[in-house]
Design a protein around this motif. Sequence first.
Motif, PDB file in Angstrom:
ATOM      1  N   LEU A 184       7.934  43.306-137.329  1.00 17.26           N
ATOM      2  CA  LEU A 184       8.619  43.016-136.082  1.00 17.26           C
ATOM      3  C   LEU A 184       8.480  44.235-135.177  1.00 17.26           C
ATOM      4  CD1 LEU A 184      11.964  41.482-137.384  1.00 17.26           C
ATOM      5  CD2 LEU A 184       9.983  40.257-136.446  1.00 17.26           C
ATOM      6  N   LEU A 185       8.170  43.987-133.924  1.00 15.83           N
ATOM      7  CA  LEU A 185       8.216  45.030-132.918  1.00 15.83           C
ATOM      8  C   LEU A 185       9.574  44.893-132.246  1.00 15.83           C
ATOM      9  CD1 LEU A 185       7.061  47.299-131.189  1.00 15.83           C
ATOM     10  CD2 LEU A 185       6.082  45.529-129.703  1.00 15.83           C
ATOM     11  N   MET A 186      10.389  45.924-132.366  1.00 15.38           N
ATOM     12  CA  MET A 186      11.709  45.937-131.748  1.00 15.38           C
ATOM     13  C   MET A 186      11.685  46.967-130.634  1.00 15.38           C
ATOM     14  SD  MET A 186      14.105  45.416-135.119  1.00 15.38           S
ATOM     15  CE  MET A 186      15.550  44.985-134.150  1.00 15.38           C
ATOM     16  N   VAL A 187      12.244  46.614-129.494  1.00 17.46           N
ATOM     17  CA  VAL A 187      12.132  47.479-128.323  1.00 17.46           C
ATOM     18  C   VAL A 187      13.477  47.653-127.617  1.00 17.46           C
ATOM     19  CG1 VAL A 187       9.713  46.856-127.944  1.00 17.46           C
ATOM     20  CG2 VAL A 187      11.517  45.603-126.748  1.00 17.46           C
ATOM     21  N   LEU A 188      13.533  48.731-126.881  1.00 18.12           N
ATOM     22  CA  LEU A 188      14.612  48.995-125.946  1.00 18.12           C
ATOM     23  C   LEU A 188      13.925  49.328-124.632  1.00 18.12           C
ATOM     24  CD1 LEU A 188      17.784  49.494-125.772  1.00 18.12           C
ATOM     25  CD2 LEU A 188      17.167  51.895-125.831  1.00 18.12           C
TER      26      LEU A 188
END
Length: 169
Positions: free
Chosen positions: A157-161
């Motif tokens: 999973l690519l998790m971003v802010l």
Amino acid sequence: MSPPGVQLGPFDVKLSGLLARWLSEPHVSPWYPDPEDHLSWALSPPNGGDRAFILSDGTPVGYIRWQVVSREVLDTVGLTDIPAGAIDVDILIGEPNCVAKGIGPTALGLLLARLGETVPLVGLTTSIRNTVAQRAFQKAGFHILRRYSPPGYGECLLMVLTFPTGRDA
């Protein structure tokens, strides 16, 4: 509530054996298939990269590293929509008794404050099976952008802010 006493401390090469031990811990090793690569990075970060120990009451309990990701690397792994200047973060809580205590999300918050919100996006990659990391990243304000398969890591999973454009540092 954030745990008290969490800080980011300078990475001391003399303590690199601690990172090596953490990379072999049963709760860490499944997510780091090439520990020597991570240790080499810590000992000699590339241009645009940095790292720190995560301290709890002055004692190293984890490790965090970050770097600006090049357009070439983003394109190579199929992340063509991630903006130039994005920061990639990698974090681990090495001490088993410190996992799931809020230390990771607090450390991420400290790093975000250090970066000064001058970057367009901060991203983390985690295995789809690493639900502990996913929860920690969500507590720090990250959300899932997508699934993808970077070479050597399987489905992740690519998790971003994402920071609003034009936000002052």
